[in-house]
Design a protein around this motif. Structure first.
Motif, PDB file in Angstrom:
ATOM      1  N   SER A  60      16.294  -1.783   1.090  1.00  0.00           N
ATOM      2  CA  SER A  60      16.838  -3.125   1.294  1.00  0.00           C
ATOM      3  C   SER A  60      16.147  -4.133   0.388  1.00  0.00           C
ATOM      4  N   ALA A  61      16.742  -5.300   0.269  1.00  0.00           N
ATOM      5  CA  ALA A  61      16.162  -6.357  -0.562  1.00  0.00           C
ATOM      6  C   ALA A  61      14.789  -6.766  -0.030  1.00  0.00           C
ATOM      7  N   SER A  62      14.641  -6.843   1.287  1.00  0.00           N
ATOM      8  CA  SER A  62      13.344  -7.252   1.837  1.00  0.00           C
ATOM      9  C   SER A  62      12.272  -6.193   1.579  1.00  0.00           C
ATOM     10  N   THR A  63      12.655  -4.924   1.619  1.00  0.00           N
ATOM     11  CA  THR A  63      11.703  -3.853   1.322  1.00  0.00           C
ATOM     12  C   THR A  63      11.349  -3.862  -0.163  1.00  0.00           C
ATOM     13  N   SER A  64      12.319  -4.122  -1.010  1.00  0.00           N
ATOM     14  CA  SER A  64      12.040  -4.250  -2.452  1.00  0.00           C
ATOM     15  C   SER A  64      11.045  -5.373  -2.699  1.00  0.00           C
ATOM     16  N   THR A  65      11.253  -6.493  -2.035  1.00  0.00           N
ATOM     17  CA  THR A  65      10.337  -7.628  -2.172  1.00  0.00           C
ATOM     18  C   THR A  65       8.922  -7.221  -1.782  1.00  0.00           C
ATOM     19  N   HIS A  66       8.808  -6.461  -0.704  1.00  0.00           N
ATOM     20  CA  HIS A  66       7.492  -5.978  -0.268  1.00  0.00           C
ATOM     21  C   HIS A  66       6.843  -5.129  -1.359  1.00  0.00           C
ATOM     22  N   HIS A  67       7.594  -4.204  -1.946  1.00  0.00           N
ATOM     23  CA  HIS A  67       7.041  -3.321  -2.977  1.00  0.00           C
ATOM     24  C   HIS A  67       6.588  -4.108  -4.203  1.00  0.00           C
ATOM     25  N   PHE A  68       7.388  -5.073  -4.626  1.00  0.00           N
ATOM     26  CA  PHE A  68       6.983  -5.904  -5.760  1.00  0.00           C
ATOM     27  C   PHE A  68       5.723  -6.704  -5.424  1.00  0.00           C
ATOM     28  N   ARG A  69       5.630  -7.203  -4.187  1.00  0.00           N
ATOM     29  CA  ARG A  69       4.444  -7.961  -3.784  1.00  0.00           C
ATOM     30  C   ARG A  69       3.196  -7.082  -3.810  1.00  0.00           C
ATOM     31  N   VAL A  70       3.287  -5.847  -3.324  1.00  0.00           N
ATOM     32  CA  VAL A  70       2.139  -4.932  -3.353  1.00  0.00           C
ATOM     33  C   VAL A  70       1.702  -4.687  -4.794  1.00  0.00           C
ATOM     34  N   LEU A  71       2.654  -4.452  -5.682  1.00  0.00           N
ATOM     35  CA  LEU A  71       2.323  -4.232  -7.094  1.00  0.00           C
ATOM     36  C   LEU A  71       1.674  -5.458  -7.716  1.00  0.00           C
TER      37      LEU A  71
ATOM     38  N   GLU B 110     -10.817  -9.267 -10.640  1.00  0.00           N
ATOM     39  CA  GLU B 110     -10.608  -8.956  -9.219  1.00  0.00           C
ATOM     40  C   GLU B 110      -9.820  -7.672  -8.993  1.00  0.00           C
ATOM     41  N   ILE B 111      -9.239  -7.109 -10.034  1.00  0.00           N
ATOM     42  CA  ILE B 111      -8.427  -5.892  -9.889  1.00  0.00           C
ATOM     43  C   ILE B 111      -9.348  -4.711  -9.589  1.00  0.00           C
ATOM     44  N   ARG B 112      -9.012  -3.959  -8.543  1.00  0.00           N
ATOM     45  CA  ARG B 112      -9.816  -2.819  -8.104  1.00  0.00           C
ATOM     46  C   ARG B 112      -9.012  -1.535  -8.235  1.00  0.00           C
ATOM     47  N   VAL B 113      -9.676  -0.478  -8.656  1.00  0.00           N
ATOM     48  CA  VAL B 113      -9.005   0.801  -8.879  1.00  0.00           C
ATOM     49  C   VAL B 113      -8.355   1.325  -7.601  1.00  0.00           C
ATOM     50  N   GLU B 114      -9.006   1.138  -6.454  1.00  0.00           N
ATOM     51  CA  GLU B 114      -8.421   1.651  -5.216  1.00  0.00           C
ATOM     52  C   GLU B 114      -7.125   0.926  -4.872  1.00  0.00           C
ATOM     53  N   SER B 115      -7.025  -0.363  -5.176  1.00  0.00           N
ATOM     54  CA  SER B 115      -5.782  -1.101  -4.945  1.00  0.00           C
ATOM     55  C   SER B 115      -4.685  -0.648  -5.896  1.00  0.00           C
ATOM     56  N   VAL B 116      -5.055  -0.412  -7.144  1.00  0.00           N
ATOM     57  CA  VAL B 116      -4.083   0.068  -8.139  1.00  0.00           C
ATOM     58  C   VAL B 116      -3.560   1.450  -7.733  1.00  0.00           C
ATOM     59  N   LEU B 117      -4.458   2.340  -7.354  1.00  0.00           N
ATOM     60  CA  LEU B 117      -4.033   3.687  -6.957  1.00  0.00           C
ATOM     61  C   LEU B 117      -3.170   3.642  -5.698  1.00  0.00           C
ATOM     62  N   HIS B 118      -3.524   2.786  -4.756  1.00  0.00           N
ATOM     63  CA  HIS B 118      -2.694   2.636  -3.553  1.00  0.00           C
ATOM     64  C   HIS B 118      -1.290   2.177  -3.938  1.00  0.00           C
ATOM     65  N   ALA B 119      -1.204   1.164  -4.803  1.00  0.00           N
ATOM     66  CA  ALA B 119       0.096   0.650  -5.216  1.00  0.00           C
ATOM     67  C   ALA B 119       0.928   1.721  -5.907  1.00  0.00           C
ATOM     68  N   LEU B 120       0.294   2.535  -6.727  1.00  0.00           N
ATOM     69  CA  LEU B 120       1.014   3.563  -7.486  1.00  0.00           C
ATOM     70  C   LEU B 120       1.323   4.804  -6.653  1.00  0.00           C
ATOM     71  N   SER B 121       0.763   4.907  -5.460  1.00  0.00           N
ATOM     72  CA  SER B 121       0.953   6.111  -4.643  1.00  0.00           C
ATOM     73  C   SER B 121       2.309   6.157  -3.950  1.00  0.00           C
ATOM     74  N   ASP B 122       2.999   5.040  -3.863  1.00  0.00           N
ATOM     75  CA  ASP B 122       4.301   5.000  -3.208  1.00  0.00           C
ATOM     76  C   ASP B 122       5.401   5.352  -4.209  1.00  0.00           C
ATOM     77  N   PRO B 123       6.326   6.235  -3.858  1.00  0.00           N
ATOM     78  CA  PRO B 123       7.382   6.641  -4.801  1.00  0.00           C
ATOM     79  C   PRO B 123       8.253   5.490  -5.306  1.00  0.00           C
ATOM     80  N   ILE B 124       8.562   4.532  -4.456  1.00  0.00           N
ATOM     81  CA  ILE B 124       9.396   3.404  -4.890  1.00  0.00           C
ATOM     82  C   ILE B 124       8.627   2.530  -5.872  1.00  0.00           C
ATOM     83  N   ARG B 125       7.365   2.257  -5.558  1.00  0.00           N
ATOM     84  CA  ARG B 125       6.566   1.427  -6.470  1.00  0.00           C
ATOM     85  C   ARG B 125       6.318   2.143  -7.791  1.00  0.00           C
ATOM     86  N   LEU B 126       6.091   3.444  -7.732  1.00  0.00           N
ATOM     87  CA  LEU B 126       5.919   4.208  -8.968  1.00  0.00           C
ATOM     88  C   LEU B 126       7.200   4.168  -9.793  1.00  0.00           C
TER      89      LEU B 126
END
Length: 119
Positions: free
Chosen positions: A55-66, A16-32
């Motif tokens: 913030s902790a809630s924003t960190s949680t969001h980034h981990f969820r996207v990844l 189910e992993i798609r390249v466009e989702s992976v690239l989107h996740a890696l495009s954010d500086p915090i997630r990278l």
């Protein structure tokens, strides 16, 4: 009492992993930054080990996207939520993608003199 099922996090199956989702996740500086730290420091790290300028809630969001994009896997060990890269899955699905992105981020950090750590 909390059931074990409540502590299981949803992850996409490998197919189910798609390249466009992976690239989107890696495009954010915090997630990278999270992915780079996982790649350079350890196989698995607790979320609390990341020093992120959000913030902790924003960190949680980034981990969820990844996690939802298939870049990382997360699981509980005791009360700690651990994260690890899905390197094998990503390398099998998109050969060289993760290594190229991480290499490019390393080169950019050298070129910008560590400015990525401030992102």
């Amino acid at each position: 009492m909390t059931s074990n099922a409540a502590r299981v996090l949803a992850h996409p199956a490998r197919e189910e992993i798609r390249v466009e989702s992976v690239l989107h996740a890696l495009s954010d500086p915090i997630r990278l930054r999270i992915v780079r730290q996982l790649a350079h420091d350890a196989d698995e790290l607790a979320c609390s080990r990341f020093d992120l300028p959000v913030s902790a809630s924003t960190s949680t969001h980034h981990f969820r996207v990844l996690r939802e994009s298939g870049v990382i896997q997360q699981f509980y060990r005791g009360t700690a939520k651990l994260s690890g890269l899905r390197t094998q899955d990503l390398d099998d699905l998109f050969p060289g993608l993760l290594a190229s992105v991480l290499g490019a981020a390393d080169l950019q950090e050298k070129r910008l003199g560590g400015a990525l750590q401030q992102a």
